[in-house]
Design a protein around this motif. Structure first.
Motif, PDB file in Angstrom:
ATOM      1  N   UNK A  13      18.200  59.176  49.262  1.00 44.37           N
ATOM      2  CA  UNK A  13      17.578  60.269  48.535  1.00 44.37           C
ATOM      3  C   UNK A  13      16.315  59.849  48.087  1.00 44.37           C
ATOM      4  N   UNK A  14      15.390  60.895  47.882  1.00 43.29           N
ATOM      5  CA  UNK A  14      13.906  60.546  47.367  1.00 43.29           C
ATOM      6  C   UNK A  14      14.181  59.919  45.971  1.00 43.29           C
ATOM      7  N   UNK A  15      13.276  59.189  45.750  1.00 39.08           N
ATOM      8  CA  UNK A  15      13.137  58.267  44.496  1.00 39.08           C
ATOM      9  C   UNK A  15      12.159  58.967  43.398  1.00 39.08           C
ATOM     10  N   UNK A  16      12.604  58.320  42.072  1.00 36.73           N
ATOM     11  CA  UNK A  16      11.704  58.514  41.072  1.00 36.73           C
ATOM     12  C   UNK A  16      11.393  57.033  40.485  1.00 36.73           C
ATOM     13  N   UNK A  17      10.174  56.911  40.338  1.00 40.91           N
ATOM     14  CA  UNK A  17       9.871  55.367  39.894  1.00 40.91           C
ATOM     15  C   UNK A  17       8.986  55.514  38.754  1.00 40.91           C
ATOM     16  N   UNK A  18       8.837  54.400  37.951  1.00 35.21           N
ATOM     17  CA  UNK A  18       7.927  54.213  36.865  1.00 35.21           C
ATOM     18  C   UNK A  18       7.313  52.977  36.920  1.00 35.21           C
ATOM     19  N   UNK A  19       6.189  52.738  36.250  1.00 42.70           N
ATOM     20  CA  UNK A  19       5.399  51.741  36.210  1.00 42.70           C
ATOM     21  C   UNK A  19       5.927  50.956  34.855  1.00 42.70           C
ATOM     22  N   UNK A  20       6.099  49.702  34.944  1.00 46.11           N
ATOM     23  CA  UNK A  20       6.473  48.989  33.836  1.00 46.11           C
ATOM     24  C   UNK A  20       5.364  48.010  33.441  1.00 46.11           C
ATOM     25  N   UNK A  53       4.982  41.464  34.932  1.00 47.48           N
ATOM     26  CA  UNK A  53       4.436  41.247  36.240  1.00 47.48           C
ATOM     27  C   UNK A  53       5.375  40.412  37.204  1.00 47.48           C
ATOM     28  N   UNK A  54       5.250  40.078  38.199  1.00 50.54           N
ATOM     29  CA  UNK A  54       5.906  39.240  39.444  1.00 50.54           C
ATOM     30  C   UNK A  54       4.733  38.034  39.216  1.00 50.54           C
ATOM     31  N   UNK A  55       5.119  36.751  39.464  1.00 52.47           N
ATOM     32  CA  UNK A  55       4.527  35.429  39.390  1.00 52.47           C
ATOM     33  C   UNK A  55       4.260  35.084  40.858  1.00 52.47           C
ATOM     34  N   UNK A  56       3.327  35.570  41.470  1.00 51.16           N
ATOM     35  CA  UNK A  56       2.977  35.235  42.760  1.00 51.16           C
ATOM     36  C   UNK A  56       2.843  33.661  43.384  1.00 51.16           C
ATOM     37  N   UNK A  57       2.833  33.045  42.032  1.00 48.69           N
ATOM     38  CA  UNK A  57       2.849  31.179  42.185  1.00 48.69           C
ATOM     39  C   UNK A  57       4.163  30.759  41.821  1.00 48.69           C
ATOM     40  N   UNK A  58       5.027  31.399  41.709  1.00 51.55           N
ATOM     41  CA  UNK A  58       6.577  30.886  41.355  1.00 51.55           C
ATOM     42  C   UNK A  58       6.880  29.990  42.503  1.00 51.55           C
ATOM     43  N   UNK A  59       7.552  28.985  42.149  1.00 52.55           N
ATOM     44  CA  UNK A  59       8.345  28.122  43.109  1.00 52.55           C
ATOM     45  C   UNK A  59       9.258  28.868  43.745  1.00 52.55           C
ATOM     46  N   UNK A  60       9.682  30.040  43.248  1.00 52.49           N
ATOM     47  CA  UNK A  60      10.884  30.860  44.115  1.00 52.49           C
ATOM     48  C   UNK A  60      10.292  32.043  44.550  1.00 52.49           C
ATOM     49  N   UNK A  61       9.069  32.171  44.651  1.00 50.39           N
ATOM     50  CA  UNK A  61       8.368  33.359  45.078  1.00 50.39           C
ATOM     51  C   UNK A  61       8.935  33.761  46.605  1.00 50.39           C
ATOM     52  N   UNK A  62       9.343  34.861  47.024  1.00 51.66           N
ATOM     53  CA  UNK A  62       9.709  35.385  47.970  1.00 51.66           C
ATOM     54  C   UNK A  62      11.120  34.899  48.406  1.00 51.66           C
ATOM     55  N   UNK A  63      11.840  34.342  47.478  1.00 57.27           N
ATOM     56  CA  UNK A  63      13.161  34.025  47.753  1.00 57.27           C
ATOM     57  C   UNK A  63      14.343  34.823  47.011  1.00 57.27           C
ATOM     58  N   UNK A  64      15.287  35.146  47.689  1.00 58.92           N
ATOM     59  CA  UNK A  64      16.257  36.208  47.127  1.00 58.92           C
ATOM     60  C   UNK A  64      17.429  35.397  46.557  1.00 58.92           C
ATOM     61  N   UNK A  65      16.971  35.025  45.257  1.00 59.20           N
ATOM     62  CA  UNK A  65      18.128  34.355  44.395  1.00 59.20           C
ATOM     63  C   UNK A  65      18.708  35.032  43.626  1.00 59.20           C
ATOM     64  N   UNK A  66      20.007  34.515  42.761  1.00 55.77           N
ATOM     65  CA  UNK A  66      20.495  35.072  42.047  1.00 55.77           C
ATOM     66  C   UNK A  66      20.046  35.127  40.678  1.00 55.77           C
ATOM     67  N   UNK A  67      18.768  34.624  40.398  1.00 61.01           N
ATOM     68  CA  UNK A  67      18.390  34.823  39.161  1.00 61.01           C
ATOM     69  C   UNK A  67      17.693  36.288  38.812  1.00 61.01           C
ATOM     70  N   UNK A  68      18.211  37.143  38.458  1.00 58.43           N
ATOM     71  CA  UNK A  68      17.597  38.423  38.867  1.00 58.43           C
ATOM     72  C   UNK A  68      17.715  38.985  37.419  1.00 58.43           C
ATOM     73  N   UNK A  69      17.309  38.332  36.216  1.00 57.63           N
ATOM     74  CA  UNK A  69      17.320  39.067  35.042  1.00 57.63           C
ATOM     75  C   UNK A  69      16.154  39.681  34.710  1.00 57.63           C
ATOM     76  N   UNK A  70      14.989  39.323  35.306  1.00 63.89           N
ATOM     77  CA  UNK A  70      13.825  40.120  35.161  1.00 63.89           C
ATOM     78  C   UNK A  70      13.957  41.556  36.063  1.00 63.89           C
ATOM     79  N   UNK A  71      14.496  41.536  36.908  1.00 59.50           N
ATOM     80  CA  UNK A  71      14.841  42.824  37.622  1.00 59.50           C
ATOM     81  C   UNK A  71      15.971  43.800  36.566  1.00 59.50           C
ATOM     82  N   UNK A  72      16.728  43.076  36.351  1.00 63.13           N
ATOM     83  CA  UNK A  72      17.672  43.923  35.246  1.00 63.13           C
ATOM     84  C   UNK A  72      16.914  44.563  34.231  1.00 63.13           C
ATOM     85  N   UNK A  73      16.170  43.861  33.396  1.00 65.25           N
ATOM     86  CA  UNK A  73      15.317  44.447  32.208  1.00 65.25           C
ATOM     87  C   UNK A  73      14.512  45.323  32.793  1.00 65.25           C
ATOM     88  N   UNK A  74      13.807  45.155  33.811  1.00 62.79           N
ATOM     89  CA  UNK A  74      12.969  46.191  34.373  1.00 62.79           C
ATOM     90  C   UNK A  74      13.449  47.525  34.751  1.00 62.79           C
TER      91      UNK A  74
END
Length: 303
Positions: free
Chosen positions: A140-147, A150-171
């Motif tokens: 279905x078409x999506x509805x989005x908002x800006x929050x 920010x993502x840290x493009x220099x994080x040691x886990x950047x680009x990895x799909x890890x189970x540390x997902x709290x940032x996504x839950x809050x956003x």
């Protein structure tokens, strides 16, 4: 494999709640315990995962997902997951969950101490879950908002799909509270990055562009297929150069009222029809890309 089963575990196995759960080499019975309370994936998020859409009882793009799971595990310093074991587990849970619309594979470092250090030589915990009980609705078409985060493009886990997902839950909770179903994030240098569970494409100058991986976004499976299939079809869709998609590009989207797409494994490829409080139209290029993805995905369940 460490951490699965036993009376000291946590979580519900079997087909409870419309889920079919595989762990310890077998599908668990309803109510059977799944994880140890000292599993490192539970205590500190030391694990990786993949979520696949399910099409006709099969996991879509499973080979690509398993490749990314292996890359994420290596990025965390974990051993490569056993691919044959995982494929067998996927086959079994989907056999017992014929109405499933999504499948999740989780691999953690196994049992560990209550801090960040790992226990050397500990077997991994591997869990495969299929659900929900009913089929996932058509994309279905999506509805989005800006929050504001920010993502840290220099994080040691950047680009990895890890189970540390709290940032996504809050956003995502912020987005849901505003009547949306996705949140969009910049990175630390002010470029557009991604959503909490999706990649983003923006129409700019007659092209549909997606942020480069250097922005800190996940190398989405659907993102890659959109790029590959659109290029093959001669559509003007490409990965942007670093810095080519500043966060302010979303102001341009709001100003013209069109030109935004989200991609994800369960979401597939869908237009955004509202950004913040502004309704967006579906541009002709966006519709062509959405239609192309639907057609190509229907042709091959493991592209």
């Amino acid at each position: 494999m460490g951490g699965a089963g036993g009376a000291a575990g946590a979580g519900v196995g079997g087909a409870a709640g419309g889920l079919v759960v595989w762990a310890d080499g077998r599908v668990l019975a309803p109510g059977e315990r799944v994880l140890s309370p000292v599993d490192h994936g539970l205590t500190v998020g030391d694990g990786v995962f993949e979520t696949c859409g399910v099409v006709g009882g099969r996991a879509f793009a499973l080979t690509r997902h398993l490749d990314r799971l292996r890359a994420s595990a290596r990025g965390l310093g974990l051993d490569d997951p056993d691919e044959d074991l995982l494929r067998d587990a996927v086959t079994e849970v989907l056999r017992q969950a014929p109405g499933a619309g999504r499948l999740r594979i989780t691999v953690t470092a196994g049992l560990g101490p209550l801090g960040s250090a790992r226990t050397p030589g500990e077997p991994q915990t591997v869990v495969v879950v299929a659900g929900p009980g009913g089929a996932v609705p058509a994309p279905a078409p999506a509805r989005a908002v800006r929050v504001p985060w920010v993502r840290n493009e220099r994080s040691p886990v950047v680009g990895l799909k890890t189970t540390s997902y709290a940032e996504n839950v809050v956003a995502l909770a912020r987005a849901t509270a505003q009547g949306a179903d996705e949140a969009l994030l910049a990175n630390t240098v002010g470029d557009l990055c991604e959503g909490t569970g999706s990649n983003v494409f923006v129409e700019v100058g007659g092209e549909l562009l997606t942020p480069p991986l250097s922005s800190g976004c996940l190398a989405g499976i659907t993102r890659a297929l959109v790029l590959e299939w659109s290029t093959a079809a001669g559509l003007p869709v490409r990965e942007a150069a670093p810095g080519e998609l500043p966060w302010s590009v979303l102001d341009d989207v709001v100003g013209r009222g069109s030109g935004l797409v989200l991609t994800g494994s369960v979401r597939t490829t869908v237009p955004v029809v509202r950004l913040d409080a502004t309704p967006l139209d579906i541009s002709p290029l966006t519709q062509r890309v959405v239609d192309l993805y639907a057609t190509r995905a229907a042709d091959d369940v493991d592209p």
